[in-house]
Design a protein around this motif. Structure first.
Motif, short mmCIF file in Angstrom:
data_model
loop_
_atom_site.label_atom_id
_atom_site.label_comp_id
_atom_site.label_asym_id
_atom_site.label_seq_id
_atom_site.Cartn_x
_atom_site.Cartn_y
_atom_site.Cartn_z
N ILE A 28 -4.22 -3.07 -4.21
CA ILE A 28 -3.91 -2.41 -2.94
C ILE A 28 -5.04 -1.47 -2.59
O ILE A 28 -5.58 -0.79 -3.46
CB ILE A 28 -2.60 -1.60 -3.06
CG1 ILE A 28 -1.42 -2.51 -3.34
CG2 ILE A 28 -2.35 -0.75 -1.82
CD1 ILE A 28 -0.16 -1.77 -3.70
N ASP A 108 -0.85 6.18 1.49
CA ASP A 108 -0.31 4.82 1.43
C ASP A 108 0.75 4.74 2.53
O ASP A 108 1.95 4.82 2.27
CB ASP A 108 0.29 4.57 0.05
CG ASP A 108 0.89 3.19 -0.12
OD1 ASP A 108 0.61 2.30 0.70
OD2 ASP A 108 1.66 3.01 -1.09
N GLN A 112 2.98 0.63 0.15
CA GLN A 112 2.73 -0.59 -0.62
C GLN A 112 2.78 -0.35 -2.12
O GLN A 112 3.24 -1.21 -2.88
CB GLN A 112 1.35 -1.15 -0.27
CG GLN A 112 1.24 -1.69 1.13
CD GLN A 112 -0.16 -2.23 1.34
OE1 GLN A 112 -0.50 -3.26 0.76
NE2 GLN A 112 -0.96 -1.54 2.14
N ARG A 116 5.10 -2.49 -4.52
CA ARG A 116 4.49 -3.36 -5.54
C ARG A 116 4.83 -2.95 -6.96
O ARG A 116 4.75 -3.77 -7.87
CB ARG A 116 2.98 -3.38 -5.38
CG ARG A 116 2.51 -4.07 -4.13
CD ARG A 116 2.36 -5.58 -4.37
NE ARG A 116 1.66 -6.23 -3.31
CZ ARG A 116 0.33 -6.29 -3.19
NH1 ARG A 116 -0.45 -5.73 -4.08
NH2 ARG A 116 -0.20 -6.90 -2.17
#
Length: 158
Positions: A28, A108, A112, A116
């Motif tokens: 990411i 972020d 994510q 994740r």
């Protein structure tokens, strides 16, 4: 044990099952406060602690000085503070008001990292080895003593 305890422990076990030990750091990109992007994988190569937090979260706010002190005491460990879902202006205002200028504060906005890693609440702190494999997850506020114990047990004492 009351019903609430069952749900908490059941949810905690499920959360751990979603991201088992040994999984790699998510692929990411996060955004620094200066608007540049950086992949989380850029921090692999030495032990890594990723803290998922938000300015509106009281336990997150209480543990930030503890994490800042640990970051200063352990330069051999990368600490990344991944704010979940807030704007750069909100995060910067909070940091300025609380004297919390420190490296590796990242944004972020789409959460994510939480998605994740199967992290359903804040704060959540993820401990990775130098190869970027998850060692341990801690949900909830970290005290100075608990954080010191985790750093010593996972990364060896200095």
């Amino acid at each position: 044990m009351g019903e609430g305890h069952f749900v908490f422990f059941g949810g905690s076990a499920l959360n751990h099952a979603l991201t088992p030990v040994g999984v790699p750091v998510p692929t990411i990109e996060v955004r620094r406060l200066d608007n540049t992007t950086v992949p989380l994988s850029a921090f692999v190569g030495r032990p890594l602690i990723i803290n998922l937090w938000a300015t509106w979260c009281p336990p997150c706010r209480r543990e930030m000085p503890v994490l800042k002190a640990a970051q200063l005491a352990h330069p051999e460990i990368h600490f990344v503070f991944a704010n979940q879902g807030e704007s750069a202006a909100t995060v910067q205002s909070y940091l300025d008001a609380n004297g919390l200028q420190m490296p590796n504060i990242v944004l972020d906005p789409a959460k994510q990292v939480s998605a994740r890693t199967g992290s359903s609440g804040y704060p959540t702190t993820l401990f990775y080895d130098a190869q970027g494999r998850l060692y341990k997850r801690h949900m909830g506020e970290l005290s100075r003593a608990t954080l010191t114990e985790k750093i010593d047990s996972f990364f060896g004492s200095r």
